[in-house]
Design a protein around this motif. Structure first.
Motif, PDB file in Angstrom:
ATOM      1  N   TRP A  42      33.648  15.007 -28.084  1.00  0.00           N
ATOM      2  CA  TRP A  42      33.790  13.460 -26.628  1.00  0.00           C
ATOM      3  C   TRP A  42      33.225  12.585 -26.825  1.00  0.00           C
ATOM      4  CZ3 TRP A  42      32.832  16.451 -20.978  1.00  0.00           C
ATOM      5  CH2 TRP A  42      33.208  15.547 -20.170  1.00  0.00           C
ATOM      6  N   GLU A  43      33.592  11.303 -27.131  1.00  0.00           N
ATOM      7  CA  GLU A  43      34.120  10.295 -26.600  1.00  0.00           C
ATOM      8  C   GLU A  43      34.251   8.640 -26.058  1.00  0.00           C
ATOM      9  OE1 GLU A  43      31.835   8.768 -29.374  1.00  0.00           O
ATOM     10  OE2 GLU A  43      31.605  10.548 -31.506  1.00  0.00           O
ATOM     11  N   LEU A  44      33.784   8.023 -25.932  1.00  0.00           N
ATOM     12  CA  LEU A  44      34.460   7.469 -24.920  1.00  0.00           C
ATOM     13  C   LEU A  44      34.862   5.446 -25.426  1.00  0.00           C
ATOM     14  CD1 LEU A  44      34.988   6.463 -21.364  1.00  0.00           C
ATOM     15  CD2 LEU A  44      33.049   5.796 -21.693  1.00  0.00           C
ATOM     16  N   ASN A  45      35.611   4.732 -25.364  1.00  0.00           N
ATOM     17  CA  ASN A  45      35.800   4.048 -26.525  1.00  0.00           C
ATOM     18  C   ASN A  45      36.339   2.734 -24.604  1.00  0.00           C
ATOM     19  OD1 ASN A  45      35.211   4.794 -28.939  1.00  0.00           O
ATOM     20  ND2 ASN A  45      37.371   5.422 -29.406  1.00  0.00           N
ATOM     21  N   ILE A  46      36.146   1.498 -25.085  1.00  0.00           N
ATOM     22  CA  ILE A  46      36.300   0.588 -24.302  1.00  0.00           C
ATOM     23  C   ILE A  46      37.632  -0.233 -24.887  1.00  0.00           C
ATOM     24  CG2 ILE A  46      34.812  -1.266 -24.650  1.00  0.00           C
ATOM     25  CD1 ILE A  46      35.372  -1.690 -21.693  1.00  0.00           C
ATOM     26  N   LEU A  47      39.052  -1.038 -24.600  1.00  0.00           N
ATOM     27  CA  LEU A  47      39.861  -1.940 -25.243  1.00  0.00           C
ATOM     28  C   LEU A  47      39.506  -3.000 -24.404  1.00  0.00           C
ATOM     29  CD1 LEU A  47      42.167  -2.542 -27.362  1.00  0.00           C
ATOM     30  CD2 LEU A  47      43.346  -1.546 -25.492  1.00  0.00           C
ATOM     31  N   ILE A  48      39.849  -4.155 -24.713  1.00  0.00           N
ATOM     32  CA  ILE A  48      39.792  -5.047 -23.649  1.00  0.00           C
ATOM     33  C   ILE A  48      40.827  -5.897 -24.914  1.00  0.00           C
ATOM     34  CG2 ILE A  48      38.308  -7.253 -23.805  1.00  0.00           C
ATOM     35  CD1 ILE A  48      35.933  -5.592 -24.310  1.00  0.00           C
ATOM     36  N   SER A  49      41.916  -6.509 -23.559  1.00  0.00           N
ATOM     37  CA  SER A  49      43.115  -7.127 -24.497  1.00  0.00           C
ATOM     38  C   SER A  49      43.855  -9.048 -23.217  1.00  0.00           C
ATOM     39  CB  SER A  49      44.127  -6.202 -23.697  1.00  0.00           C
ATOM     40  OG  SER A  49      44.184  -4.937 -24.727  1.00  0.00           O
ATOM     41  N   ASP A  50      42.178  -9.298 -24.062  1.00  0.00           N
ATOM     42  CA  ASP A  50      42.556 -10.290 -23.161  1.00  0.00           C
ATOM     43  C   ASP A  50      41.690 -11.412 -23.922  1.00  0.00           C
ATOM     44  OD1 ASP A  50      41.821 -12.893 -21.519  1.00  0.00           O
ATOM     45  OD2 ASP A  50      40.665 -11.817 -20.256  1.00  0.00           O
ATOM     46  N   LYS A  51      42.682 -12.427 -24.970  1.00  0.00           N
ATOM     47  CA  LYS A  51      41.783 -12.911 -25.523  1.00  0.00           C
ATOM     48  C   LYS A  51      41.541 -14.873 -25.617  1.00  0.00           C
ATOM     49  CE  LYS A  51      45.756 -15.730 -26.476  1.00  0.00           C
ATOM     50  NZ  LYS A  51      46.935 -17.055 -27.206  1.00  0.00           N
ATOM     51  N   ASP A  52      40.889 -15.075 -24.034  1.00  0.00           N
ATOM     52  CA  ASP A  52      40.846 -15.704 -23.403  1.00  0.00           C
ATOM     53  C   ASP A  52      39.439 -15.639 -22.997  1.00  0.00           C
ATOM     54  OD1 ASP A  52      42.221 -17.536 -24.915  1.00  0.00           O
ATOM     55  OD2 ASP A  52      43.956 -16.939 -23.381  1.00  0.00           O
ATOM     56  N   CYS A  53      39.068 -14.055 -22.653  1.00  0.00           N
ATOM     57  CA  CYS A  53      37.362 -14.091 -21.810  1.00  0.00           C
ATOM     58  C   CYS A  53      36.207 -14.593 -22.901  1.00  0.00           C
ATOM     59  CB  CYS A  53      37.546 -12.587 -21.521  1.00  0.00           C
ATOM     60  SG  CYS A  53      37.417 -11.373 -22.089  1.00  0.00           S
ATOM     61  N   GLN A  54      35.517 -14.678 -22.205  1.00  0.00           N
ATOM     62  CA  GLN A  54      34.287 -15.110 -22.656  1.00  0.00           C
ATOM     63  C   GLN A  54      33.766 -14.044 -23.597  1.00  0.00           C
ATOM     64  OE1 GLN A  54      32.572 -18.282 -22.560  1.00  0.00           O
ATOM     65  NE2 GLN A  54      31.800 -17.629 -24.178  1.00  0.00           N
ATOM     66  N   PHE A  55      33.534 -12.605 -23.300  1.00  0.00           N
ATOM     67  CA  PHE A  55      33.566 -11.601 -24.541  1.00  0.00           C
ATOM     68  C   PHE A  55      34.132 -11.845 -25.523  1.00  0.00           C
ATOM     69  CE2 PHE A  55      33.943  -7.469 -25.601  1.00  0.00           C
ATOM     70  CZ  PHE A  55      33.086  -7.082 -26.514  1.00  0.00           C
ATOM     71  N   THR A  56      35.507 -12.193 -25.776  1.00  0.00           N
ATOM     72  CA  THR A  56      36.451 -11.715 -26.255  1.00  0.00           C
ATOM     73  C   THR A  56      35.631 -12.916 -27.614  1.00  0.00           C
ATOM     74  OG1 THR A  56      38.430 -10.558 -25.229  1.00  0.00           O
ATOM     75  CG2 THR A  56      38.668 -12.182 -27.499  1.00  0.00           C
ATOM     76  N   GLN A  57      36.010 -13.976 -26.667  1.00  0.00           N
ATOM     77  CA  GLN A  57      35.487 -15.424 -27.632  1.00  0.00           C
ATOM     78  C   GLN A  57      34.198 -15.452 -28.748  1.00  0.00           C
ATOM     79  OE1 GLN A  57      37.675 -18.029 -28.730  1.00  0.00           O
ATOM     80  NE2 GLN A  57      39.213 -16.898 -27.223  1.00  0.00           N
ATOM     81  N   ASP A  58      32.853 -14.798 -27.599  1.00  0.00           N
ATOM     82  CA  ASP A  58      31.612 -14.376 -27.704  1.00  0.00           C
ATOM     83  C   ASP A  58      31.575 -13.512 -29.264  1.00  0.00           C
ATOM     84  OD1 ASP A  58      29.853 -16.283 -26.255  1.00  0.00           O
ATOM     85  OD2 ASP A  58      30.022 -14.679 -24.808  1.00  0.00           O
ATOM     86  N   LEU A  59      32.442 -11.981 -28.856  1.00  0.00           N
ATOM     87  CA  LEU A  59      32.345 -11.173 -30.394  1.00  0.00           C
ATOM     88  C   LEU A  59      32.836 -11.581 -31.319  1.00  0.00           C
ATOM     89  CD1 LEU A  59      32.418  -7.801 -30.897  1.00  0.00           C
ATOM     90  CD2 LEU A  59      34.543  -8.010 -30.061  1.00  0.00           C
TER      91      LEU A  59
END
Length: 174
Positions: A139-156
């Motif tokens: 049982w695993e939980l993952n998250i997909l972030i599909s927003d290249k311009d969001c702060q999170f994506t840039q920080d990552l």
């Protein structure tokens, strides 16, 4: 989503993917198919930061994309706390089947990241390691972030680049 009462929204910029287990029996397996789909969708670059690396289907897909000239960068701990020899063996296999067309970085400390970053646009983060137990049975939980311009994506992206700078590029033995 976790209870099975709601389906995912494929158009959302943030979405959860999961393997759902009930009474010890897996009911849904979304994680591995999504990882394979994301790798297959890559056009320019895949960055993977992972503690433990062992799923032949995923390794084979990485090999396929590298042989299609997609830039592949893999960050692993220099000395994993478990299965270190297996990690390095898998990396040797990937390098030999891609004629060295993959950059493998050994991070100087143990890391427990589980991230795939595709073309600077999509980030898949999760609780699962890249092994068959986690991708197909737990049982695993993952998250997909599909927003290249969001702060999170840039920080990552900046953090992944920093991790590569702190790492040692793997040179395989001949």
């Amino acid at each position: 989503r976790l209870s099975g009462k709601d389906d995912f929204d494929s158009g959302a910029s943030v979405e959860f993917w999961l393997n759902r287990v009930e009474n010890g029996i897996i009911q849904e397996k979304e994680i591995k198919p999504k990882i394979l789909e994301l790798i297959q969708s890559a056009r320019q670059e895949i960055i993977i930061e992972m503690s433990y690396f062992w799923d032949t289907d995923i390794s084979d897909e990485i090999i396929t994309k590298a042989n299609q000239w997609v830039a592949i960068k893999i960050i692993l701990p220099k000395q994993a706390n478990v299965q270190d020899d297996l990690n390095k063996s898998i990396m040797q296999k990937i390098l030999s089947k891609t004629h060295g067309n993959v950059d493998i970085y050994f991070y100087p400390r143990m890391l427990h990241a589980k991230v795939i970053h595709i073309d600077g646009e999509k980030t898949f983060m999760w609780s699962a390691n890249l092994n068959k137990q986690a991708t197909e049975k737990l049982w695993e939980l993952n998250i997909l972030i599909s927003d290249k311009d969001c702060q999170f994506t840039q920080d990552l992206k900046r953090q992944l680049e920093q991790d590569m700078r702190e790492s040692e590029l793997f040179v395989p033995s001949t």
